[in-house]
Scaffold this motif. Structure first.
Motif, PDB file in Angstrom:
ATOM      1  N   ASP A 205       0.807  -1.222   0.000  1.00  0.00           N
ATOM      2  CA  ASP A 205       0.000   0.000   0.000  1.00  0.00           C
ATOM      3  C   ASP A 205       0.841   1.273   0.000  1.00  0.00           C
ATOM      4  OD1 ASP A 205       0.740  -0.862   2.536  1.00  0.00           O
ATOM      5  OD2 ASP A 205      -1.033  -0.077   3.541  1.00  0.00           O
ATOM      6  N   GLY A 206       2.005   1.193  -0.620  1.00  0.00           N
ATOM      7  CA  GLY A 206       2.742   2.403  -0.952  1.00  0.00           C
ATOM      8  C   GLY A 206       3.442   3.056   0.234  1.00  0.00           C
ATOM      9  N   ALA A 207       4.021   4.230  -0.062  1.00  0.00           N
ATOM     10  CA  ALA A 207       4.938   4.886   0.872  1.00  0.00           C
ATOM     11  C   ALA A 207       4.302   5.179   2.233  1.00  0.00           C
ATOM     12  CB  ALA A 207       5.440   6.176   0.236  1.00  0.00           C
ATOM     13  N   ARG A 208       2.997   5.531   2.214  1.00  0.00           N
ATOM     14  CA  ARG A 208       2.371   5.868   3.512  1.00  0.00           C
ATOM     15  C   ARG A 208       1.589   4.681   4.053  1.00  0.00           C
ATOM     16  NH1 ARG A 208       0.616  11.118   0.708  1.00  0.00           N
ATOM     17  NH2 ARG A 208       2.693  11.990   0.429  1.00  0.00           N
ATOM     18  N   SER A 209       2.167   3.535   3.963  1.00  0.00           N
ATOM     19  CA  SER A 209       1.503   2.264   4.248  1.00  0.00           C
ATOM     20  C   SER A 209       0.774   2.187   5.595  1.00  0.00           C
ATOM     21  CB  SER A 209       2.578   1.168   4.187  1.00  0.00           C
ATOM     22  OG  SER A 209       2.076  -0.044   4.657  1.00  0.00           O
ATOM     23  N   THR A 210      -0.516   1.911   5.514  1.00  0.00           N
ATOM     24  CA  THR A 210      -1.305   1.644   6.719  1.00  0.00           C
ATOM     25  C   THR A 210      -0.899   0.296   7.309  1.00  0.00           C
ATOM     26  OG1 THR A 210      -3.155   2.844   5.747  1.00  0.00           O
ATOM     27  CG2 THR A 210      -3.702   1.331   7.534  1.00  0.00           C
ATOM     28  N   VAL A 211      -0.616  -0.665   6.438  1.00  0.00           N
ATOM     29  CA  VAL A 211      -0.258  -2.011   6.913  1.00  0.00           C
ATOM     30  C   VAL A 211       1.019  -1.936   7.748  1.00  0.00           C
ATOM     31  CG1 VAL A 211       0.438  -4.335   6.190  1.00  0.00           C
ATOM     32  CG2 VAL A 211      -1.373  -3.138   4.946  1.00  0.00           C
TER      33      VAL A 211
ATOM     34  N   GLN B  48       0.113  -0.404  11.062  1.00  0.00           N
ATOM     35  CA  GLN B  48      -0.725  -1.306  11.869  1.00  0.00           C
ATOM     36  C   GLN B  48       0.081  -2.495  12.382  1.00  0.00           C
ATOM     37  OE1 GLN B  48      -4.450  -1.371  12.479  1.00  0.00           O
ATOM     38  NE2 GLN B  48      -3.816   0.762  12.464  1.00  0.00           N
ATOM     39  N   ALA B  49       1.071  -2.922  11.619  1.00  0.00           N
ATOM     40  CA  ALA B  49       1.882  -4.065  12.061  1.00  0.00           C
ATOM     41  C   ALA B  49       2.978  -3.611  13.028  1.00  0.00           C
ATOM     42  CB  ALA B  49       2.508  -4.758  10.844  1.00  0.00           C
ATOM     43  N   GLY B  50       3.054  -2.307  13.273  1.00  0.00           N
ATOM     44  CA  GLY B  50       4.043  -1.785  14.223  1.00  0.00           C
ATOM     45  C   GLY B  50       5.471  -1.881  13.707  1.00  0.00           C
ATOM     46  N   ILE B  51       5.633  -1.839  12.377  1.00  0.00           N
ATOM     47  CA  ILE B  51       6.983  -1.953  11.802  1.00  0.00           C
ATOM     48  C   ILE B  51       7.618  -0.559  11.746  1.00  0.00           C
ATOM     49  CG2 ILE B  51       8.326  -2.586   9.753  1.00  0.00           C
ATOM     50  CD1 ILE B  51       6.201  -4.714   9.158  1.00  0.00           C
ATOM     51  N   ALA B  52       8.718  -0.399  12.452  1.00  0.00           N
ATOM     52  CA  ALA B  52       9.421   0.889  12.463  1.00  0.00           C
ATOM     53  C   ALA B  52      10.281   1.007  11.203  1.00  0.00           C
ATOM     54  CB  ALA B  52      10.295   0.985  13.696  1.00  0.00           C
ATOM     55  N   SER B  53      10.724   2.224  10.919  1.00  0.00           N
ATOM     56  CA  SER B  53      11.530   2.461   9.702  1.00  0.00           C
ATOM     57  C   SER B  53      12.732   3.316  10.034  1.00  0.00           C
ATOM     58  CB  SER B  53      10.713   3.231   8.658  1.00  0.00           C
ATOM     59  OG  SER B  53       9.541   2.552   8.324  1.00  0.00           O
TER      60      SER B  53
ATOM     61  N   ALA C  61      11.987   0.158   5.818  1.00  0.00           N
ATOM     62  CA  ALA C  61      11.354  -0.516   6.961  1.00  0.00           C
ATOM     63  C   ALA C  61      12.397  -1.388   7.648  1.00  0.00           C
ATOM     64  CB  ALA C  61      10.166  -1.346   6.481  1.00  0.00           C
ATOM     65  N   ARG C  62      12.336  -1.449   8.984  1.00  0.00           N
ATOM     66  CA  ARG C  62      13.375  -2.196   9.720  1.00  0.00           C
ATOM     67  C   ARG C  62      13.217  -3.696   9.573  1.00  0.00           C
ATOM     68  NH1 ARG C  62      13.987   1.590  14.892  1.00  0.00           N
ATOM     69  NH2 ARG C  62      14.981   3.292  13.768  1.00  0.00           N
ATOM     70  N   THR C  63      12.049  -4.127   9.197  1.00  0.00           N
ATOM     71  CA  THR C  63      11.867  -5.527   8.803  1.00  0.00           C
ATOM     72  C   THR C  63      10.811  -5.557   7.706  1.00  0.00           C
ATOM     73  OG1 THR C  63      11.238  -7.746   9.488  1.00  0.00           O
ATOM     74  CG2 THR C  63      10.184  -5.957  10.670  1.00  0.00           C
ATOM     75  N   PHE C  64      10.923  -6.495   6.790  1.00  0.00           N
ATOM     76  CA  PHE C  64       9.901  -6.643   5.743  1.00  0.00           C
ATOM     77  C   PHE C  64       8.871  -7.701   6.152  1.00  0.00           C
ATOM     78  CE2 PHE C  64      12.536  -5.091   1.792  1.00  0.00           C
ATOM     79  CZ  PHE C  64      12.745  -3.872   2.431  1.00  0.00           C
ATOM     80  N   ARG C  65       9.066  -8.273   7.360  1.00  0.00           N
ATOM     81  CA  ARG C  65       8.100  -9.266   7.839  1.00  0.00           C
ATOM     82  C   ARG C  65       7.853  -9.058   9.325  1.00  0.00           C
ATOM     83  NH1 ARG C  65       8.470 -15.889   8.593  1.00  0.00           N
ATOM     84  NH2 ARG C  65       6.284 -16.013   9.243  1.00  0.00           N
ATOM     85  N   ALA C  66       6.575  -9.000   9.701  1.00  0.00           N
ATOM     86  CA  ALA C  66       6.233  -9.031  11.124  1.00  0.00           C
ATOM     87  C   ALA C  66       5.185 -10.125  11.266  1.00  0.00           C
ATOM     88  CB  ALA C  66       5.678  -7.690  11.578  1.00  0.00           C
ATOM     89  N   GLY C  67       5.603 -11.302  11.674  1.00  0.00           N
ATOM     90  CA  GLY C  67       4.675 -12.428  11.841  1.00  0.00           C
ATOM     91  C   GLY C  67       4.045 -12.822  10.521  1.00  0.00           C
ATOM     92  N   ARG C  68       2.739 -12.595  10.406  1.00  0.00           N
ATOM     93  CA  ARG C  68       2.003 -12.978   9.201  1.00  0.00           C
ATOM     94  C   ARG C  68       1.853 -11.819   8.219  1.00  0.00           C
ATOM     95  NH1 ARG C  68      -0.983 -17.616   9.518  1.00  0.00           N
ATOM     96  NH2 ARG C  68      -0.400 -18.840  11.338  1.00  0.00           N
TER      97      ARG C  68
ATOM     98  N   ALA D  53       7.726  -0.809   1.745  1.00  0.00           N
ATOM     99  CA  ALA D  53       8.933  -1.290   2.428  1.00  0.00           C
ATOM    100  C   ALA D  53      10.111  -0.337   2.251  1.00  0.00           C
ATOM    101  CB  ALA D  53       9.306  -2.677   1.887  1.00  0.00           C
ATOM    102  N   HIS D  54      10.146   0.359   1.104  1.00  0.00           N
ATOM    103  CA  HIS D  54      11.325   1.208   0.810  1.00  0.00           C
ATOM    104  C   HIS D  54      10.939   2.314  -0.161  1.00  0.00           C
ATOM    105  CE1 HIS D  54      11.177  -1.311  -2.781  1.00  0.00           C
ATOM    106  NE2 HIS D  54      11.278  -2.367  -1.996  1.00  0.00           N
ATOM    107  N   VAL D  55      11.379   3.540   0.136  1.00  0.00           N
ATOM    108  CA  VAL D  55      11.230   4.648  -0.829  1.00  0.00           C
ATOM    109  C   VAL D  55      12.518   5.452  -0.866  1.00  0.00           C
ATOM    110  CG1 VAL D  55       8.749   5.101  -0.961  1.00  0.00           C
ATOM    111  CG2 VAL D  55      10.045   6.032   0.924  1.00  0.00           C
ATOM    112  N   HIS D  56      12.735   6.121  -1.973  1.00  0.00           N
ATOM    113  CA  HIS D  56      13.969   6.886  -2.151  1.00  0.00           C
ATOM    114  C   HIS D  56      13.742   7.892  -3.267  1.00  0.00           C
ATOM    115  CE1 HIS D  56      14.479   4.538  -5.780  1.00  0.00           C
ATOM    116  NE2 HIS D  56      14.169   3.473  -5.060  1.00  0.00           N
TER     117      HIS D  56
END
Ligand SMILES: Cc1cc2nc3c(=O)[nH]c(=O)nc-3n(C[C@H](O)[C@H](O)[C@H](O)COP(=O)(O)OP(=O)(O)OC[C@H]3O[C@@H](n4cnc5c(N)ncnc54)[C@H](O)[C@@H]3O)c2cc1C
Length: 512
Positions: free
Chosen positions: A163-169, A172-177, A274-281, A289-292
């Motif tokens: 869902d793009g750079a401003r990802s809600t997912v 919501q998954a608590g993934i820090a960047s 993103a500090r991880t590309f996977r959080a559980g499921r 995951a990444h923008v530049h």
């Protein structure tokens, strides 16, 4: 709740941009029950990516997703001219029998192509569904959306955030960047120039920044500006024609009059990993995951390769055939690549800064680009053709971890090639010659998940046997340190073990 509907799927993809549509096409193609939730009613026509680079193109070809290019591919290596930091002289080379290294295709067209493939493969595409909540537990994930007929709650085994750079997912998954603040401001838009000669097409560098101008078929000029004086105070503020006109005139150092604006937008060098590309499921792919800074056309290519790395792994997992650690390899393999892309775009931007202090460095780099034609370091970096899977050393003589180039193969049923064989979608056990028979025996217990192909030995593939992943990377080669059975165990469970089918009831996250 009134008007709320419930949907079950094995995988929910959030976001139907090009990367989301592609992974939905992959998953559905593997028979995974896939639902894609996209907030927009239609494909966005906002001009964005136009370039796909070689490794993305080659991998799309192997999975049968490449638009509009048929066999046969090039007989010999093909070189395409490109640029580095706006400096001409970079050469990107694709090996023989591969598609041309650079695919030019507007992003909206690619998105429509992937959407058509996803629908044809059976993915359910739910447009006008804005995801607002994602909750997971050990058994599944619940995704809550606002849709045209009210709320929809989806239950799935896995969720892919595309869902793009401003990802809600991601949130919501608590993934820090890790983020890098914007230091430059950039505008783009299509306009009609009062005097087209005032801004010829091409890349223009001045003491104040850059203007890139391209003409479209309708005679409009597509303009991108780069102002290195600092970041815009409000990156979300929609630009106006007057702002674009002022910016272009200031960078050019003369008044340039324009009218009939379309697709005005603002961008910058804000970067996020993103500090991880996977959080559980939950997984992240593409811009989620990444923008530049969009220099050198690499954001979408990187996202395409994320989708084609994750798709088959997730499919094997939901079908109960994946080895225990397979899903973890997604983050291990893709995050370092995204890190390199961010670094490399920041290096390009550093070289693009205006001012005489950069002139000498740019002259030196022009020489480097020309000398690099033989070695191909920068071409490999930009096109991602230098990617070697982690755990394997780039530059060693080992094949494991590298991408298997296309080669013509002669089998009992006729001539084929690597690209054709990988379209089957299963990991490929390629046995070349009599000495490879023992390997077929070793792989017996995994045969249900493999595509085992015997072919005549060929100098183009200097091995007796290879295990090749659906995305084209070699996961085992005969004669190298690891045993075939170890490689197979790492990737797949033995197919003699009954595969678990996941009954609906195992998804236990419930709506509060
Ligand atoms: C000016 C410019 C030029 C570029 N040129 C190139 C290029 O030449 N080559 C290249 O490789 N890359 C290029 N890029 C980068 C490329 O455009 C992006 O990397 C690409 O769009 C990423 O695709 P995506 O599917 O990951 O994300 P997106 O395209 O952003 O798609 C995300 C989708 O998710 C949807 N969405 C968001 N939130 C929700 C939600 N809560 N619920 C449901 N749906 C949601 C959005 O509506 C959208 O459709 C460029 C970018 C810019 C700005």
């Amino acid at each position: 709740m009134q008007g709320e509907s419930r949907v079950r799927a094995q995988v929910v993809v959030v976001g139907g941009g090009p990367v989301g549509m592609l992974i939905a096409a992959e998953l559905a193609g593997y028979g995974v029950d896939t639902v894609l939730l996209e907030s927009r009613a239609d494909v966005s026509e906002q001009p964005k990516a136009t370039t796909l680079h070689a490794r993305a193109v080659q991998t799309l070809a192997r999975r049968g997703h490449l638009p509009g290019q048929g066999y046969p591919y090039t007989e010999g290596p093909v070189e395409s001219p490109f640029h580095f930091a706006g400096l001409p002289g970079l050469t990107i080379t694709a090996p023989a029998r591969e598609p041309e290294p650079i695919l030019k295709c507007p992003q909206a067209e690619l998105e429509r192509h992937f959407e058509a493939r996803a629908r044809a493969a059976g993915a359910r595409i739910l447009r006008e569904h804005q995801v607002r909540e994602v909750v997971q537990d050990d058994h599944g994930v619940r995704v809550t959306t606002d849709g045209p007929q009210g709320g929809t709650v989806c239950f799935a085994e896995y969720v892919v955030g595309a869902d793009g750079a401003r990802s809600t997912v991601r949130d919501q998954a608590g993934i820090a960047s890790d983020t890098h603040p914007a230091t430059v401001s950039a505008l783009m838009g299509a306009v009609t120039l009062a005097k087209p000669d005032e801004l010829p097409k091409g890349w223009h560098r001045t003491e104040r920044g850059w203007i890139v101008a391209k003409l479209d078929a309708e005679g409009r000029t597509h303009i991108r500006t780069l102002n290195c004086d600092g970041a815009h105070p409000d990156r979300q503020l929609p630009p106006t024609l007057e702002e674009l006109r002022r910016e272009v005139s200031w960078i050019a150092g003369r008044d340039i009059t324009m009218d009939a604006p379309r697709w005005l937008s603002r961008f910058s060098d804000f970067a996020r990993l993103a500090r991880t590309f996977r959080a559980g499921r939950v997984f992240l792919v593409g811009d989620a995951a990444h923008v530049h800074f969009p220099i050198g056309g690499q954001g979408l290519s990187t996202g395409v390769l994320d989708a084609l790395n994750l798709g088959w792994k997730l499919a094997l997992t939901v079908h109960g055939s994946a080895g225990a650690g397979l899903l973890d390899t997604y983050d291990l393999e893709r995050r370092p690549v995204a890190r390199r892309v961010i670094d490399q775009t920041q290096a390009q931007l550093a070289l693009m800064r205006p001012g005489p202090e950069l002139d000498a460095l740019r002259r030196v780099f022009t020489g480097v680009l020309s000398a690099d034609r033989e070695h191909g370091y920068l071409g490999g970096l930009i096109s991602a053709q230098d990617t070697v899977l982690p755990g394997h050393t780039e530059g060693s003589r080992r094949a494991t971890g590298t991408f298997l180039r296309n080669a013509v193969l002669s089998t009992a049923t006729g001539e084929t090639d690597v690209i054709g064989l990988l379209r089957d979608g299963r990991p490929l056990l390629l046995l070349l010659g009599e000495e490879s028979s023992g390997h077929q025996e070793e792989a017996r217990e995994w045969e249900g998940d493999l595509y085992v192909v015997r072919a005549r030995p060929t100098p183009e593939v200097p091995h007796n046997a290879l295990l090749v992943r659906p995305d084209g990377y070699i996961s085992w080669a005969s004669g190298e340190s690891c045993d075939l059975t170890d490689a197979l165990s790492a990737y797949f469970v033995k197919s003699v073990v009954p595969k678990s089918t996941v009954p609906e009831g195992t998804v236990s996250v419930e709506h509060p």
